[in-house]
Design an enzyme around this catalytic site. Sequence first.
Site, PDB file in Angstrom:
ATOM      1  N   TRP A  10      18.303 -35.340 -11.303  1.00 48.68           N
ATOM      2  CA  TRP A  10      17.715 -34.930 -12.587  1.00 48.68           C
ATOM      3  C   TRP A  10      18.491 -35.456 -13.790  1.00 48.68           C
ATOM      4  CZ3 TRP A  10      16.212 -29.049 -11.770  1.00 48.68           C
ATOM      5  CH2 TRP A  10      15.024 -28.988 -11.030  1.00 48.68           C
ATOM      6  N   LYS A  11      19.649 -36.032 -13.562  1.00 50.09           N
ATOM      7  CA  LYS A  11      20.456 -36.547 -14.676  1.00 50.09           C
ATOM      8  C   LYS A  11      20.607 -35.454 -15.754  1.00 50.09           C
ATOM      9  CE  LYS A  11      18.567 -41.053 -13.620  1.00 50.09           C
ATOM     10  NZ  LYS A  11      18.646 -42.460 -13.923  1.00 50.09           N
ATOM     11  N   HIS A  96      27.576 -42.802  -9.010  1.00 52.43           N
ATOM     12  CA  HIS A  96      26.248 -43.188  -9.509  1.00 52.43           C
ATOM     13  C   HIS A  96      26.426 -44.295 -10.549  1.00 52.43           C
ATOM     14  CE1 HIS A  96      22.510 -43.021 -11.790  1.00 52.43           C
ATOM     15  NE2 HIS A  96      21.968 -42.608 -10.655  1.00 52.43           N
ATOM     16  N   GLU A  98      25.318 -44.773 -13.406  1.00 51.11           N
ATOM     17  CA  GLU A  98      25.598 -44.354 -14.795  1.00 51.11           C
ATOM     18  C   GLU A  98      27.046 -43.881 -14.935  1.00 51.11           C
ATOM     19  OE1 GLU A  98      22.175 -41.815 -14.959  1.00 51.11           O
ATOM     20  OE2 GLU A  98      20.960 -43.636 -14.814  1.00 51.11           O
ATOM     21  N   GLY A 174      15.799 -46.822 -13.613  1.00 52.94           N
ATOM     22  CA  GLY A 174      15.164 -46.431 -14.871  1.00 52.94           C
ATOM     23  C   GLY A 174      14.482 -47.576 -15.600  1.00 52.94           C
ATOM     24  N   GLY A 234      15.191 -40.709  -9.749  1.00 57.37           N
ATOM     25  CA  GLY A 234      15.502 -40.127 -11.044  1.00 57.37           C
ATOM     26  C   GLY A 234      14.230 -39.701 -11.758  1.00 57.37           C
ATOM     27  N   GLY A 235      13.690 -40.595 -12.582  1.00 53.92           N
ATOM     28  CA  GLY A 235      12.561 -40.273 -13.453  1.00 53.92           C
ATOM     29  C   GLY A 235      11.392 -39.610 -12.741  1.00 53.92           C
TER      30      GLY A 235
END
Length: 249
Positions: A10-11, A96, A98, A174, A234-235
């Site tokens: 879910w970031k 990850h 990011e 993403g 993710g998204g």
Amino acid sequence: MNNPVFAANWKMNHGVADAQAFMRQFLAHYARAYDRSVMFFPSALTLHAVHAAVRERPDIKLGAQNIHWEDVGAFTGENSAAIARGAGARYTLVGHSERRHVFGETDEQAGKKVAAAFRGGLTPMLCVGEKLDERERGDTVAVVVRQLRAGMAHIEKAQVASCLVAYEPVWAIGTGKTATPADAASVHAAIRAELNALGGDRADSVPILYGGSVNRGNARALLDAPEVGGLLVGGASLDADGWAAICTT
Ligand code: PEP
């Protein structure tokens, strides 16, 4: 692949109220299944509320998005593996893209976090993947092998088999661009070979997830690719109905 893993990252999305509403809707659409695993990586501040929301559903697993490599200490803003476990996590992402490319996390730190995860009672999901320029130079396998070796550098050989690995090409996260199933299969085969070199035959059981712009349209084809043992999303995991559809792919 048998028993695929569907993991939602879910970031920095879904605070407590959103996460509770999401879980009510998701659980209404996703019946317990014994042939797959579903796990969520919510924000650290949301983890405990999500844990409460899935109390009646032990089939749903939870993880942290990040942990510190030390067990305790003066590290303002950070969470240890034990703190994450106390909030309901049984897994943690490590390295990850990011974390690596936005926050400057190094291979060495990722290795220390994998070891810290085991010490704190969490199963690490080590994320590896190449940047676009590395791919264009033909360095994809060299990059993921380097990240795997560093990521597993501080654990025992036997512990390699207890990890999960996610292959997430940085250029696909993403961006709407996805590795083809054939591309994913070829990198996953290289990851499997390296896992076997690091952990022996028992590392055959390590699920290697694919991540990078997975959606309802491409999930099945990616899951059908050889050595793809699940999806890290993710998204497309942020919408409860959409995520339930992917988890029942
Ligand atoms: C991720 O964050 O791990 C990821 C794969 O994101 P997305 O699905 O949005 O590309």
